[in-house]
Motif scaffolding. Structure first.
Motif, short mmCIF file in Angstrom:
data_model
loop_
_atom_site.label_atom_id
_atom_site.label_comp_id
_atom_site.label_asym_id
_atom_site.label_seq_id
_atom_site.Cartn_x
_atom_site.Cartn_y
_atom_site.Cartn_z
N THR A 139 0.86 -1.17 0.00
CA THR A 139 0.00 0.00 0.00
C THR A 139 0.90 1.23 0.00
OG1 THR A 139 -1.70 -1.18 1.25
CG2 THR A 139 -1.84 1.21 1.24
N ALA A 140 0.60 2.20 -0.84
CA ALA A 140 1.37 3.44 -0.87
C ALA A 140 1.27 4.14 0.49
CB ALA A 140 0.85 4.35 -1.98
N ASN A 141 2.35 4.78 0.89
CA ASN A 141 2.40 5.41 2.22
C ASN A 141 1.22 6.34 2.48
OD1 ASN A 141 4.76 4.05 2.82
ND2 ASN A 141 6.08 5.75 2.21
N ALA A 142 0.81 7.11 1.49
CA ALA A 142 -0.30 8.06 1.67
C ALA A 142 -1.64 7.36 1.91
CB ALA A 142 -0.39 8.98 0.45
N TYR A 143 -1.72 6.07 1.64
CA TYR A 143 -2.98 5.33 1.75
C TYR A 143 -2.97 4.30 2.88
CZ TYR A 143 -4.38 7.55 -2.58
OH TYR A 143 -4.72 8.47 -3.52
N ARG A 144 -1.95 4.31 3.70
CA ARG A 144 -1.87 3.33 4.79
C ARG A 144 -2.94 3.60 5.84
NH1 ARG A 144 3.61 0.34 5.34
NH2 ARG A 144 4.06 0.34 3.14
N GLN A 145 -3.29 2.56 6.58
CA GLN A 145 -4.27 2.63 7.67
C GLN A 145 -5.68 3.01 7.17
OE1 GLN A 145 -3.38 1.59 10.78
NE2 GLN A 145 -1.41 1.14 9.82
N GLN A 146 -5.98 2.68 5.93
CA GLN A 146 -7.31 2.98 5.39
C GLN A 146 -8.02 1.71 4.92
OE1 GLN A 146 -7.30 6.24 2.51
NE2 GLN A 146 -5.52 7.15 3.53
N GLY A 147 -7.47 0.54 5.23
CA GLY A 147 -8.11 -0.71 4.85
C GLY A 147 -7.83 -1.17 3.43
N LEU A 148 -6.90 -0.50 2.75
CA LEU A 148 -6.64 -0.88 1.36
C LEU A 148 -5.90 -2.21 1.25
CD1 LEU A 148 -5.83 2.52 -0.35
CD2 LEU A 148 -8.01 1.35 -0.04
N GLY A 149 -5.08 -2.53 2.24
CA GLY A 149 -4.42 -3.83 2.22
C GLY A 149 -5.44 -4.96 2.18
N THR A 150 -6.49 -4.81 2.96
CA THR A 150 -7.56 -5.81 2.96
C THR A 150 -8.24 -5.85 1.59
OG1 THR A 150 -7.93 -5.49 5.32
CG2 THR A 150 -9.74 -6.47 4.06
N GLN A 151 -8.49 -4.70 0.99
CA GLN A 151 -9.12 -4.66 -0.33
C GLN A 151 -8.25 -5.35 -1.38
OE1 GLN A 151 -10.64 -0.91 -1.77
NE2 GLN A 151 -11.16 -0.26 0.30
N ILE A 152 -6.96 -5.05 -1.34
CA ILE A 152 -6.04 -5.66 -2.31
C ILE A 152 -6.01 -7.17 -2.11
CG2 ILE A 152 -3.63 -5.82 -3.04
CD1 ILE A 152 -3.41 -2.78 -2.23
N LEU A 153 -5.87 -7.61 -0.87
CA LEU A 153 -5.81 -9.03 -0.58
C LEU A 153 -7.09 -9.73 -1.04
CD1 LEU A 153 -4.28 -11.41 0.65
CD2 LEU A 153 -5.27 -10.78 2.87
N HIS A 154 -8.24 -9.18 -0.72
CA HIS A 154 -9.50 -9.82 -1.12
C HIS A 154 -9.66 -9.83 -2.65
CE1 HIS A 154 -11.48 -9.36 3.09
NE2 HIS A 154 -10.40 -10.09 3.11
N HIS A 155 -9.16 -8.80 -3.31
CA HIS A 155 -9.20 -8.79 -4.77
C HIS A 155 -8.35 -9.92 -5.34
CE1 HIS A 155 -9.75 -7.03 -8.74
NE2 HIS A 155 -8.47 -7.32 -8.96
N LEU A 156 -7.17 -10.12 -4.78
CA LEU A 156 -6.29 -11.19 -5.26
C LEU A 156 -6.91 -12.56 -5.01
CD1 LEU A 156 -2.86 -9.76 -4.07
CD2 LEU A 156 -3.73 -9.83 -6.42
N ILE A 157 -7.55 -12.74 -3.87
CA ILE A 157 -8.21 -14.02 -3.56
C ILE A 157 -9.36 -14.26 -4.53
CG2 ILE A 157 -9.57 -15.25 -1.82
CD1 ILE A 157 -7.83 -13.74 0.30
N ALA A 158 -10.15 -13.22 -4.80
CA ALA A 158 -11.26 -13.36 -5.75
C ALA A 158 -10.75 -13.65 -7.16
CB ALA A 158 -12.12 -12.09 -5.75
N ASP A 159 -9.65 -13.01 -7.53
CA ASP A 159 -9.04 -13.26 -8.84
C ASP A 159 -8.61 -14.72 -8.94
OD1 ASP A 159 -8.06 -12.43 -11.42
OD2 ASP A 159 -6.04 -12.37 -10.57
N ALA A 160 -7.99 -15.22 -7.88
CA ALA A 160 -7.56 -16.62 -7.87
C ALA A 160 -8.75 -17.55 -8.04
CB ALA A 160 -6.83 -16.93 -6.55
N ALA A 161 -9.82 -17.29 -7.31
CA ALA A 161 -11.01 -18.14 -7.41
C ALA A 161 -11.59 -18.12 -8.82
CB ALA A 161 -12.06 -17.69 -6.39
N GLN A 162 -11.60 -16.95 -9.47
CA GLN A 162 -12.12 -16.86 -10.85
C GLN A 162 -11.27 -17.66 -11.82
OE1 GLN A 162 -12.46 -12.62 -11.75
NE2 GLN A 162 -14.68 -12.89 -11.75
N LEU A 163 -9.99 -17.82 -11.50
CA LEU A 163 -9.08 -18.58 -12.35
C LEU A 163 -9.13 -20.09 -12.06
CD1 LEU A 163 -5.99 -16.20 -12.19
CD2 LEU A 163 -7.55 -16.53 -14.14
#
Length: 151
Positions: free
Chosen positions: A78-102
């Motif tokens: 996560t870029a420093n300016a966006y830390r502590q905003q829950g984006l790590g969770t969003q990125i991780l869940h996106h990657l998991i969903a991408d994996a499932a679609q594949l």
């Protein structure tokens, strides 16, 4: 916020990946650092995602296919300016969903065992990851923690 597949050669992405690599080498012994460079992240077995807030890069992450049913989370940042905003969770869940679609039904990851990596390990645990044995090309290393979960 919008996820975009690719854009790995974008100057902001290159800078973010360099910050990621610099932190890994500053925190872990060199032989325990498993970051991938731009060339490795550009390989056909890797799907590299970026997260954008308009024209601003908010973060990135990659999904590496290990085999037909097993993937690995790589290069989450996560870029420093966006830390502590829950984006790590969003990125991780996106990657998991991408994996499932594949058709991937298991994703694993390697992270550090040091205190610096505690927030990452908490994020992974909250997202259903559990400790596991080394997988793929990894071997046991006191500086590494291995985690996995079903998709």
């Amino acid at each position: 916020m919008q996820f975009v597949l690719g854009l790995i050669s974008n100057a902001n992405v290159v800078q973010l990946l360099q910050q990621h690599s610099d932190d890994m080498y500053a925190t872990s012994p060199a032989d325990s650092v498993h970051t991938l460079d731009i060339q490795a992240l550009s390989q056909p077995d890797i799907r590299f995602w970026t997260l954008w807030d308009g024209d601003h890069l908010a973060g990135c992450g990659a999904l590496k296919r290990l085999d037909k049913y097993h993937g690995e989370i790589k290069s989450m940042r996560t870029a420093n300016a966006y830390r502590q905003q829950g984006l790590g969770t969003q990125i991780l869940h996106h990657l998991i969903a991408d994996a499932a679609q594949l058709g991937i039904n298991r994703v694993s990851l390697e992270t550090g065992s040091m205190a610096f990596f505690t927030p990452a390990r908490r994020l992974y645990q909250k997202s259903g990851f559990q400790l596991c044995q080394p997988f793929g090309h990894y071997h046991s290393d006191p500086n590494s923690v291995f985690m996995t979960r079903a998709c």
